[in-house]
Enzyme design. Sequence first.
Site, short mmCIF file in Angstrom:
data_model
loop_
_atom_site.label_atom_id
_atom_site.label_comp_id
_atom_site.label_asym_id
_atom_site.label_seq_id
_atom_site.Cartn_x
_atom_site.Cartn_y
_atom_site.Cartn_z
N SER A 14 0.87 -1.18 0.00
CA SER A 14 0.00 0.00 0.00
C SER A 14 0.90 1.23 0.00
CB SER A 14 -0.95 0.01 1.20
OG SER A 14 -0.24 -0.17 2.41
N GLU A 16 1.14 5.56 0.82
CA GLU A 16 0.51 6.71 1.48
C GLU A 16 0.84 7.98 0.70
OE1 GLU A 16 0.30 6.77 5.76
OE2 GLU A 16 0.97 8.86 5.75
N THR A 47 -3.66 11.20 3.52
CA THR A 47 -3.66 11.73 4.89
C THR A 47 -4.68 12.86 5.05
OG1 THR A 47 -1.90 13.29 4.40
CG2 THR A 47 -1.23 11.13 5.26
N ALA A 50 -3.66 17.88 10.16
CA ALA A 50 -3.85 17.99 11.61
C ALA A 50 -5.17 18.68 11.94
CB ALA A 50 -2.70 18.75 12.24
N GLY A 107 -5.18 11.83 16.04
CA GLY A 107 -4.67 13.08 15.48
C GLY A 107 -3.99 13.93 16.54
N ASP A 108 -3.31 14.95 16.08
CA ASP A 108 -2.62 15.88 16.98
C ASP A 108 -3.44 17.15 17.13
OD1 ASP A 108 -0.19 14.48 17.58
OD2 ASP A 108 0.27 14.70 15.44
N TYR A 147 2.91 2.09 16.80
CA TYR A 147 4.19 2.80 17.00
C TYR A 147 5.25 1.83 17.55
CZ TYR A 147 1.34 6.89 16.21
OH TYR A 147 0.49 7.82 15.64
N HIS A 151 4.51 5.76 20.84
CA HIS A 151 4.10 7.12 20.52
C HIS A 151 4.78 8.06 21.54
CE1 HIS A 151 1.43 10.66 20.49
NE2 HIS A 151 1.16 10.31 19.24
N ASP A 160 1.40 1.96 25.26
CA ASP A 160 1.16 2.13 23.83
C ASP A 160 0.45 0.90 23.25
OD1 ASP A 160 2.40 4.28 21.81
OD2 ASP A 160 2.08 2.37 20.82
N LYS A 167 -7.87 -0.59 20.18
CA LYS A 167 -8.27 -0.32 18.79
C LYS A 167 -8.56 -1.64 18.04
CE LYS A 167 -4.63 2.44 17.93
NZ LYS A 167 -3.77 3.46 17.32
N PHE A 218 12.24 15.81 11.49
CA PHE A 218 10.87 15.52 11.97
C PHE A 218 10.68 14.13 12.57
CE2 PHE A 218 8.86 12.77 8.80
CZ PHE A 218 9.59 12.99 7.65
N HIS A 268 3.61 -0.90 3.90
CA HIS A 268 2.93 0.38 3.63
C HIS A 268 4.05 1.39 3.34
CE1 HIS A 268 -0.32 3.31 3.94
NE2 HIS A 268 0.38 4.03 4.79
P1 FAD Z 1 -3.53 6.61 19.27
O1 FAD Z 1 -2.84 5.41 18.73
O2 FAD Z 1 -4.95 6.52 19.55
O3 FAD Z 1 -2.76 7.09 20.56
C1 FAD Z 1 -1.36 7.30 20.50
C2 FAD Z 1 -0.75 7.18 21.89
O4 FAD Z 1 -1.04 8.33 22.65
C3 FAD Z 1 -1.28 6.01 22.62
O5 FAD Z 1 -0.39 4.95 22.55
C4 FAD Z 1 -1.52 6.47 24.03
O6 FAD Z 1 -0.57 5.90 24.89
C5 FAD Z 1 -1.40 7.93 23.95
N1 FAD Z 1 -2.68 8.53 24.23
C6 FAD Z 1 -3.77 8.51 23.40
N2 FAD Z 1 -4.78 9.17 23.98
C7 FAD Z 1 -4.31 9.62 25.17
C8 FAD Z 1 -4.86 10.36 26.22
N3 FAD Z 1 -6.14 10.81 26.16
N4 FAD Z 1 -4.08 10.64 27.30
C9 FAD Z 1 -2.81 10.19 27.36
N5 FAD Z 1 -2.23 9.49 26.38
C10 FAD Z 1 -2.97 9.19 25.32
N6 FAD Z 1 -1.94 12.53 11.78
C11 FAD Z 1 -2.77 13.37 11.12
O7 FAD Z 1 -3.08 14.48 11.59
N7 FAD Z 1 -3.30 13.01 9.89
C12 FAD Z 1 -3.03 11.82 9.31
O8 FAD Z 1 -3.51 11.52 8.22
C13 FAD Z 1 -2.15 10.91 9.99
N8 FAD Z 1 -1.88 9.69 9.49
C14 FAD Z 1 -1.10 8.80 10.19
C15 FAD Z 1 -0.89 7.51 9.68
C16 FAD Z 1 -0.12 6.59 10.37
C17 FAD Z 1 0.09 5.21 9.79
C18 FAD Z 1 0.48 6.97 11.61
C19 FAD Z 1 1.36 5.99 12.36
C20 FAD Z 1 0.27 8.25 12.14
C21 FAD Z 1 -0.54 9.17 11.45
N9 FAD Z 1 -0.80 10.45 11.97
C22 FAD Z 1 -1.63 11.31 11.27
C23 FAD Z 1 -0.19 10.91 13.22
C24 FAD Z 1 -1.14 10.75 14.43
O9 FAD Z 1 -2.29 11.53 14.26
C25 FAD Z 1 -0.40 11.23 15.68
O10 FAD Z 1 0.70 10.40 15.96
C26 FAD Z 1 -1.27 11.42 16.91
O11 FAD Z 1 -0.48 12.05 17.92
C27 FAD Z 1 -1.81 10.15 17.49
O12 FAD Z 1 -2.89 9.66 16.80
P2 FAD Z 1 -3.14 8.06 16.80
O13 FAD Z 1 -4.43 7.73 16.20
O14 FAD Z 1 -1.94 7.39 16.25
O15 FAD Z 1 -3.25 7.87 18.39
#
Ligand code: FAD
Length: 297
Positions: A14, A16, A47, A50, A107-108, A147, A151, A160, A167, A218, A268
């Site tokens: 795949s 991205e 993608t 943010a 997301g961030d 991750y 993360h 993590d 999920k 980055f 990927h």
């Molecule tokens: P999750 O996997 O849900 O959480 C990440 C970690 O943060 C967890 O392991 C957990 O320990 C911690 N955590 C989560 N929630 C909380 C909480 N409430 N309090 C404390 N700790 C917590 N970003 C974008 O904006 N757009 C994109 O299209 C995008 N695509 C991505 C694709 C891939 C394959 C990857 C790996 C990342 C991508 N990201 C993208 C980045 C991602 O949005 C960020 O890394 C974000 O910080 C975490 O989102 P997640 O869904 O990975 O989080």
Amino acid sequence: METTPAAGKEFGLSYEFFPPKSEEMDAQLWQTVEQLSVFQPDFVSVTYGAGGSTKAPTLATVGRMISDARLSTASHLTCVDASREEVKAVVEELRAAGVRRIVALRGDPAAGIGAEYTPHPDGFSDTAQLVEMLLAYGDFDVSVSAYPEKHPESRDIFADIDTLKRKADAGATRALTQFFFDNDVFETYLEKVRAAGITIPVVPGIMPIQNLTQLKRFAGRCGSTVPSFLDARFEGYDDKPEERAEVAADVAAEQIEDLMRRGLDDFHLYTMNRAPLVTAVLERLGRKPVRKVGAAA
Ligand code: FAD
């Protein structure tokens, strides 16, 4: 160019992409899509900026990937800074555009990577809840993130992996990993993931290195380490773009080949919307194009 010993071995693929930000980038993206689609990826993903900042361009790009390029396409979707109703409205738009694959993410925050995450008062508290909502529609294939080096916000790798388990338990089909370069680290991570009872495929995210200096800037924020062996591999090639591209293709192809030896067969690729390096990697792995670039699909 030499092919690797694993050349010709079949593997899932795949790509991205990110939505273009200018007319020039738009032209480059569609040229890249044409050049890379001849290697028949299982799906591609686009993608989502943010906090939903690229909602319209993401939707437009995904729609065109499906209708014009005829690629099975996943839209990334984040739930940060959005109410449930706002996220659902985007999901409805995606469905109407024929999207059946989603990469579901927290997301961030708009303040950027590292800013403290606070769930929207009317939103999803975590990604697992978003996955549950998506699966309630019944017809989405949902991928999530993973991750291998944890993360940056996670307390430790076990916290993590707990997140990944929630999920997976919510029904995600697969996890796509953040990019990494040390396959030993990935293998140890995968052992812990399996020990935690997570059975979904964990698909390595591979970043062919377009520019090592920029990557270093980055990678840390994404939770990825850039090992020192890469400095040694790229040393002396700063002013030699052609040789540097050869090294970059070798590094990524060798990483994939080593992962294949360890039993992985799905990858990927982070394309950065550019075709030449990804093409060189796939050629080294013996991936045969199914048609000539430009010929009708
Ligand atoms: P999750 O996997 O849900 O959480 C990440 C970690 O943060 C967890 O392991 C957990 O320990 C911690 N955590 C989560 N929630 C909380 C909480 N409430 N309090 C404390 N700790 C917590 N970003 C974008 O904006 N757009 C994109 O299209 C995008 N695509 C991505 C694709 C891939 C394959 C990857 C790996 C990342 C991508 N990201 C993208 C980045 C991602 O949005 C960020 O890394 C974000 O910080 C975490 O989102 P997640 O869904 O990975 O989080």
